[in-house]
Design a protein around this motif. Sequence first.
Motif, PDB file in Angstrom:
ATOM      1  N   ARG A  59       0.847  -1.208   0.000  1.00  0.00           N
ATOM      2  CA  ARG A  59       0.000   0.000   0.000  1.00  0.00           C
ATOM      3  C   ARG A  59       0.875   1.249   0.000  1.00  0.00           C
ATOM      4  NH1 ARG A  59      -5.053  -1.813   1.829  1.00  0.00           N
ATOM      5  NH2 ARG A  59      -4.871  -3.939   2.613  1.00  0.00           N
ATOM      6  N   GLY A  60       0.617   2.115  -0.970  1.00  0.00           N
ATOM      7  CA  GLY A  60       1.292   3.412  -1.003  1.00  0.00           C
ATOM      8  C   GLY A  60       0.378   4.515  -0.495  1.00  0.00           C
ATOM      9  N   TYR A  61      -0.911   4.208  -0.433  1.00  0.00           N
ATOM     10  CA  TYR A  61      -1.962   5.156  -0.030  1.00  0.00           C
ATOM     11  C   TYR A  61      -2.894   4.422   0.927  1.00  0.00           C
ATOM     12  CZ  TYR A  61      -0.267   7.958  -3.949  1.00  0.00           C
ATOM     13  OH  TYR A  61       0.528   8.695  -4.793  1.00  0.00           O
ATOM     14  N   ILE A  62      -3.584   5.171   1.776  1.00  0.00           N
ATOM     15  CA  ILE A  62      -4.429   4.531   2.795  1.00  0.00           C
ATOM     16  C   ILE A  62      -5.890   4.529   2.323  1.00  0.00           C
ATOM     17  CG2 ILE A  62      -4.582   6.658   4.201  1.00  0.00           C
ATOM     18  CD1 ILE A  62      -4.182   3.178   5.699  1.00  0.00           C
ATOM     19  N   THR A  63      -6.350   3.332   1.960  1.00  0.00           N
ATOM     20  CA  THR A  63      -7.686   3.184   1.369  1.00  0.00           C
ATOM     21  C   THR A  63      -8.164   1.752   1.593  1.00  0.00           C
ATOM     22  OG1 THR A  63      -8.943   3.515  -0.688  1.00  0.00           O
ATOM     23  CG2 THR A  63      -6.741   2.577  -0.901  1.00  0.00           C
ATOM     24  N   GLY A  64      -9.406   1.488   1.271  1.00  0.00           N
ATOM     25  CA  GLY A  64      -9.932   0.124   1.350  1.00  0.00           C
ATOM     26  C   GLY A  64      -9.835  -0.438   2.760  1.00  0.00           C
ATOM     27  N   SER A  65      -9.413  -1.717   2.869  1.00  0.00           N
ATOM     28  CA  SER A  65      -9.359  -2.363   4.180  1.00  0.00           C
ATOM     29  C   SER A  65      -8.267  -1.736   5.052  1.00  0.00           C
ATOM     30  CB  SER A  65      -9.134  -3.866   4.038  1.00  0.00           C
ATOM     31  OG  SER A  65      -7.834  -4.130   3.540  1.00  0.00           O
ATOM     32  N   GLY A  66      -7.228  -1.166   4.435  1.00  0.00           N
ATOM     33  CA  GLY A  66      -6.183  -0.477   5.199  1.00  0.00           C
ATOM     34  C   GLY A  66      -6.742   0.741   5.914  1.00  0.00           C
ATOM     35  N   TRP A  67      -7.582   1.485   5.226  1.00  0.00           N
ATOM     36  CA  TRP A  67      -8.245   2.663   5.814  1.00  0.00           C
ATOM     37  C   TRP A  67      -9.189   2.240   6.940  1.00  0.00           C
ATOM     38  CZ3 TRP A  67      -8.230   7.439   7.086  1.00  0.00           C
ATOM     39  CH2 TRP A  67      -9.409   8.179   7.285  1.00  0.00           C
ATOM     40  N   LYS A  68      -9.923   1.160   6.724  1.00  0.00           N
ATOM     41  CA  LYS A  68     -10.831   0.637   7.767  1.00  0.00           C
ATOM     42  C   LYS A  68     -10.048   0.254   9.020  1.00  0.00           C
ATOM     43  CE  LYS A  68     -15.155  -0.882   5.895  1.00  0.00           C
ATOM     44  NZ  LYS A  68     -14.971  -0.795   4.419  1.00  0.00           N
ATOM     45  N   ASP A  69      -8.942  -0.525   8.832  1.00  0.00           N
ATOM     46  CA  ASP A  69      -8.113  -0.947   9.968  1.00  0.00           C
ATOM     47  C   ASP A  69      -7.521   0.273  10.673  1.00  0.00           C
ATOM     48  OD1 ASP A  69      -8.634  -3.518   9.091  1.00  0.00           O
ATOM     49  OD2 ASP A  69      -6.616  -3.902   8.315  1.00  0.00           O
ATOM     50  N   TYR A  70      -7.051   1.247   9.896  1.00  0.00           N
ATOM     51  CA  TYR A  70      -6.430   2.446  10.480  1.00  0.00           C
ATOM     52  C   TYR A  70      -7.440   3.236  11.309  1.00  0.00           C
ATOM     53  CZ  TYR A  70      -4.378   7.132  10.713  1.00  0.00           C
ATOM     54  OH  TYR A  70      -3.913   8.346  11.156  1.00  0.00           O
ATOM     55  N   GLN A  71      -8.644   3.378  10.816  1.00  0.00           N
ATOM     56  CA  GLN A  71      -9.682   4.109  11.568  1.00  0.00           C
ATOM     57  C   GLN A  71     -10.009   3.397  12.881  1.00  0.00           C
ATOM     58  OE1 GLN A  71     -12.470   4.350   8.142  1.00  0.00           O
ATOM     59  NE2 GLN A  71     -12.918   6.359   9.014  1.00  0.00           N
ATOM     60  N   ALA A  72     -10.002   2.052  12.831  1.00  0.00           N
ATOM     61  CA  ALA A  72     -10.358   1.281  14.019  1.00  0.00           C
ATOM     62  C   ALA A  72      -9.223   1.249  15.042  1.00  0.00           C
ATOM     63  CB  ALA A  72     -10.751  -0.142  13.616  1.00  0.00           C
ATOM     64  N   SER A  73      -7.962   1.196  14.572  1.00  0.00           N
ATOM     65  CA  SER A  73      -6.851   0.897  15.499  1.00  0.00           C
ATOM     66  C   SER A  73      -5.611   1.775  15.321  1.00  0.00           C
ATOM     67  CB  SER A  73      -6.426  -0.561  15.315  1.00  0.00           C
ATOM     68  OG  SER A  73      -5.794  -0.728  14.053  1.00  0.00           O
ATOM     69  N   GLY A  74      -5.583   2.631  14.315  1.00  0.00           N
ATOM     70  CA  GLY A  74      -4.374   3.427  14.057  1.00  0.00           C
ATOM     71  C   GLY A  74      -3.264   2.621  13.390  1.00  0.00           C
ATOM     72  N   ALA A  75      -3.583   1.378  13.041  1.00  0.00           N
ATOM     73  CA  ALA A  75      -2.566   0.509  12.438  1.00  0.00           C
ATOM     74  C   ALA A  75      -3.203  -0.302  11.310  1.00  0.00           C
ATOM     75  CB  ALA A  75      -2.001  -0.440  13.493  1.00  0.00           C
ATOM     76  N   THR A  76      -2.370  -0.907  10.473  1.00  0.00           N
ATOM     77  CA  THR A  76      -2.862  -1.890   9.520  1.00  0.00           C
ATOM     78  C   THR A  76      -1.862  -3.030   9.452  1.00  0.00           C
ATOM     79  OG1 THR A  76      -3.710  -2.274   7.309  1.00  0.00           O
ATOM     80  CG2 THR A  76      -1.959  -0.655   7.468  1.00  0.00           C
ATOM     81  N   SER A  77      -2.352  -4.253   9.500  1.00  0.00           N
ATOM     82  CA  SER A  77      -1.512  -5.458   9.565  1.00  0.00           C
ATOM     83  C   SER A  77      -0.485  -5.348  10.691  1.00  0.00           C
ATOM     84  CB  SER A  77      -0.802  -5.695   8.234  1.00  0.00           C
ATOM     85  OG  SER A  77      -1.743  -5.876   7.218  1.00  0.00           O
TER      86      SER A  77
END
Length: 286
Positions: free
Chosen positions: A93-111
């Motif tokens: 991911r170079g941009y924050i979107t899709g499931s990465g954006w969802k995870d980030y909104q929920a926890s501030g992190a992705t994977s």
Amino acid sequence: MPEAAHVGSGKVRELYAIDGDQLVLVATDRISTFDVVLPTEIPDKGRVLTGLSAFWFARTRSTVPNHLLGLREDGRSSECRRLEMLPLECVVRGYITGSGWKDYQASGATSGQALPDGLRESDRLPAPIFTPSTKADEGHDENIDLDQARELVGAERLEEVERVSLDLYRFAADYALARGIIVADTKFEFGVDGEGRLVFADEAFTPDSSRFWPAAEYEPGRPQPSFDKQFVRDYCESLGWDKTAPGPELPDEVVAGTRARYVEAFERLTEIPFDSYLADPETVLR
Ligand code: Q0Z
């Protein structure tokens, strides 16, 4: 192809085996939206995707060897080396979107990887990140953290696929951006050959394996229009369809507009007229 055995179906692709070592991968003209394959096809979509994959495989060979053996005359099918596939979807991911954006909104992190505070939807990340997922037979791939990925492929192989994935993404994203296309994220599949070497397989930077956004319309803080599928999505939204199968038939003007967007992506990225590809698919390899 009476000489080939059907070995797999994807939503929009078919896989055949010629023998123990060789596969034929066929990209159909089917299109999916909101995870549903529509009853209407987009003429030449499969040729665009096959040509784009071959283009990128030819241009990334010095980074990592790949499975492509050759293109067939029809332009929609390719012959490839049959590999032992890794049980991992390698997402960058170079941009924050899709499931990465969802995870980030929920926890501030992705994977499991912390990201800076204050990112807006579709923002460019400070640096591209490797966020693997597992292959789900049905439904959606599941994001996993690096510890889980390590359990699936081992520490050494994981380090290798992370490094190679980030190298491939940086190369293609820079190349595409110079031609007006943002590659927001992308998904790779890798296999291993008989000698244990890592091989880039499946597809390479197609609009089905990557999110392509028109750079001219980029504006963080909102979802971005899809380079290829936006007409289809807008039309489907206008119907109030509940996004369960069966999907709606597409009208001729939506088909024509969508075909034109696929061809435009092909021509912008490859700088090869699509008609030249149809006349001789191997032009993308040179
Ligand atoms: C790709 C897929 C498709 C359904 C298996 N070089 C390879 N060696 C062994 N296996 C694969 C590959 Cl690319 C392989 N898939 C994905 C493609 C239809 C599933 F066209 N599955």
